[in-house]
Scaffold this motif. Structure first.
Motif, PDB file in Angstrom:
ATOM      1  N   PRO A 172       1.998  11.080   4.610  1.00  0.00           N
ATOM      2  CA  PRO A 172       2.762   9.827   4.685  1.00  0.00           C
ATOM      3  C   PRO A 172       2.356   9.017   5.911  1.00  0.00           C
ATOM      4  O   PRO A 172       1.788   9.567   6.858  1.00  0.00           O
ATOM      5  CB  PRO A 172       4.211  10.299   4.829  1.00  0.00           C
ATOM      6  N   GLN A 173       2.649   7.720   5.858  1.00  0.00           N
ATOM      7  CA  GLN A 173       2.291   6.860   6.984  1.00  0.00           C
ATOM      8  C   GLN A 173       3.043   7.284   8.245  1.00  0.00           C
ATOM      9  O   GLN A 173       2.463   7.338   9.326  1.00  0.00           O
ATOM     10  CB  GLN A 173       2.601   5.403   6.636  1.00  0.00           C
ATOM     11  N   ASP A 174       4.338   7.574   8.095  1.00  0.00           N
ATOM     12  CA  ASP A 174       5.102   8.054   9.243  1.00  0.00           C
ATOM     13  C   ASP A 174       5.349   9.532   9.046  1.00  0.00           C
ATOM     14  O   ASP A 174       6.269   9.927   8.342  1.00  0.00           O
ATOM     15  CB  ASP A 174       6.438   7.307   9.354  1.00  0.00           C
ATOM     16  N   LYS A 180       0.825  -1.220   0.000  1.00  0.00           N
ATOM     17  CA  LYS A 180       0.000   0.000   0.000  1.00  0.00           C
ATOM     18  C   LYS A 180       0.860   1.271   0.000  1.00  0.00           C
ATOM     19  O   LYS A 180       0.675   2.148  -0.837  1.00  0.00           O
ATOM     20  CB  LYS A 180      -0.950   0.018   1.224  1.00  0.00           C
ATOM     21  N   SER A 181       1.787   1.342   0.951  1.00  0.00           N
ATOM     22  CA  SER A 181       2.619   2.553   1.040  1.00  0.00           C
ATOM     23  C   SER A 181       3.492   2.700  -0.200  1.00  0.00           C
ATOM     24  O   SER A 181       3.717   3.812  -0.680  1.00  0.00           O
ATOM     25  CB  SER A 181       3.492   2.519   2.304  1.00  0.00           C
ATOM     26  N   THR A 182       3.972   1.579  -0.725  1.00  0.00           N
ATOM     27  CA  THR A 182       4.776   1.623  -1.945  1.00  0.00           C
ATOM     28  C   THR A 182       3.970   2.229  -3.088  1.00  0.00           C
ATOM     29  O   THR A 182       4.446   3.121  -3.798  1.00  0.00           O
ATOM     30  CB  THR A 182       5.258   0.198  -2.318  1.00  0.00           C
ATOM     31  N   LEU A 217      -3.643   9.662   1.175  1.00  0.00           N
ATOM     32  CA  LEU A 217      -3.593   9.586   2.632  1.00  0.00           C
ATOM     33  C   LEU A 217      -3.259   8.166   3.059  1.00  0.00           C
ATOM     34  O   LEU A 217      -4.032   7.231   2.855  1.00  0.00           O
ATOM     35  CB  LEU A 217      -4.955  10.004   3.217  1.00  0.00           C
ATOM     36  N   ASP A 218      -2.064   8.028   3.648  1.00  0.00           N
ATOM     37  CA  ASP A 218      -1.597   6.700   4.049  1.00  0.00           C
ATOM     38  C   ASP A 218      -1.934   6.490   5.528  1.00  0.00           C
ATOM     39  O   ASP A 218      -1.337   7.123   6.392  1.00  0.00           O
ATOM     40  CB  ASP A 218      -0.084   6.592   3.806  1.00  0.00           C
ATOM     41  N   GLU A 219      -2.887   5.655   5.783  1.00  0.00           N
ATOM     42  CA  GLU A 219      -3.362   5.362   7.145  1.00  0.00           C
ATOM     43  C   GLU A 219      -3.791   6.635   7.893  1.00  0.00           C
ATOM     44  O   GLU A 219      -3.349   6.872   9.027  1.00  0.00           O
ATOM     45  CB  GLU A 219      -2.272   4.644   7.955  1.00  0.00           C
TER      46      GLU A 219
HETATM   47 MG   LIG Z   1       2.045   1.089   4.776  1.00  0.00          MG
END
Ligand SMILES: [Mg+2]
Ligand SMILES: Nc1ncnc2c1ncn2[C@@H]1O[C@H](COP(=O)(O)OP(=O)(O)O)[C@@H](O)[C@H]1O
Length: 288
Positions: A81-83, A41-43, A153-155
């Protein structure tokens, strides 16, 4: 507006394929990206934002490769980003101004956005005093700067409490009419009611890309409610996918995903997206 992914493959150095032959065409609306941890997903989101180059294949916006559009494309983009790195010593409004500066856009809409995510009243507080949910809302707010036509939107709902999640769903629904919104989540109910389409991804491959309703319909006749005597539970658990169990004194009421009736007198019920997730991934959605 058309965002088209053609034959995307991504292999990290020394790793296995993180994305394998991804083909998608996205138009305005909300897309829910669902899949277990490590699915890619993040990729996929990083590639969507042009931050990561695919090993092969391309992403095109209205027939132009996003990597050749450069700044024109970046100006259309909002990304959480997720982080997400925060700046603890800045106030919410200083942080927003900072993002406005690096995005090189007009400051005018910052207060409006802070109101939208419910942080306007807190804008002079330092970020280090924020709760997890407030930080996450600030992350969503910075992604909305410059009215992006593509919002990634990642998470975004990680760490939000139920009330904040309801607000988030409303904010996203209101925004979705004239832009592409792609969001990944492990909280299936966050996308069930706002995503036009669901992308199920596992081990780098797109398993399903369907309208939410069609995905739910495809599970019709496969979701069952049944009352199990307590001494049968273990046996049924071994054999079937149980979405949830509600215990009573003499029996438990189970929600089970199965092609055939799991137990005599089981009753067919309408599928939820959580059932779909369990059916395809053979595991309940959990935090990434
Ligand atoms: Mg991810
Ligand atoms: N920078 C990286 N270097 C090497 N492998 C990576 C890197 N980022 C992600 N991966 C690997 O690629 C796969 C997909 O990861 P990711 O896109 O983060 O999945 P998800 O967001 O769905 O959890 C995983 O196997 C992960 O370990």
């Amino acid at each position: 507006m058309n965002l088209t992914y053609s034959n995307i493959n991504k292999k990290y150095k020394g790793g296995k394929l993180a994305l394998s032959n991804v083909n998608l065409t996205l138009t305005n609306g909300v897309y829910g990206l669902l899949g277990p941890n490590g699915a890619g997903k993040s990729t996929l989101m990083n590639i969507t934002c042009g931050l990561l180059k695919p090993t092969s294949g391309s992403v095109k916006l209205d027939n132009k490769n996003i990597l050749s559009l450069g700044e024109t494309y970046r100006n259309l983009l909002g990304y959480l980003p997720q982080d997400f790195g925060y700046y603890p010593e800045l106030t919410a409004s200083e942080f927003m101004d900072y993002v406005v500066t690096i995005k090189d856009c007009l400051k005018s809409d910052v207060d409006e956005i802070l109101k939208l995510v419910g942080l306007y009243e807190e804008k002079t507080r330092k970020i280090k005093t924020f709760s997890g949910g407030m930080k996450q809302r600030l992350g969503i707010a910075q992604a909305l700067i410059n009215d992006p036509k593509i919002l990634v939107l990642d998470e975004p709902t990680a760490g939000l409490d139920p009330k904040e999640r309801v607000r988030f769903r409303k904010v996203i629904s209101d925004l979705a009419s004239n832009r592409i919104v792609i969001l990944s989540t492990h909280i299936v109910s966050d996308v069930e009611f706002i995503a036009k389409l669901i992308i199920l991804i596992e081990k780098g491959e797109i398993l399903k890309f369907k309208r939410t309703k069609d995905l739910l319909d495809s599970l019709q006749g496969k979701v069952w409610k049944c009352q199990l005597p307590l001494n049968k539970i273990e046996e049924i658990e071994q054999e079937f996918l149980i979405v949830n169990l509600q215990y009573d004194q003499k029996f438990a009421t189970a929600r089970i995903v199965s092609d055939t009736s799991p137990f005599p007198e089981s009753e067919v019920i309408y599928p939820s997206l959580e059932d779909v997730y369990l059916y395809y991934f053979k595991a309940l959605p959990g935090p990434n």
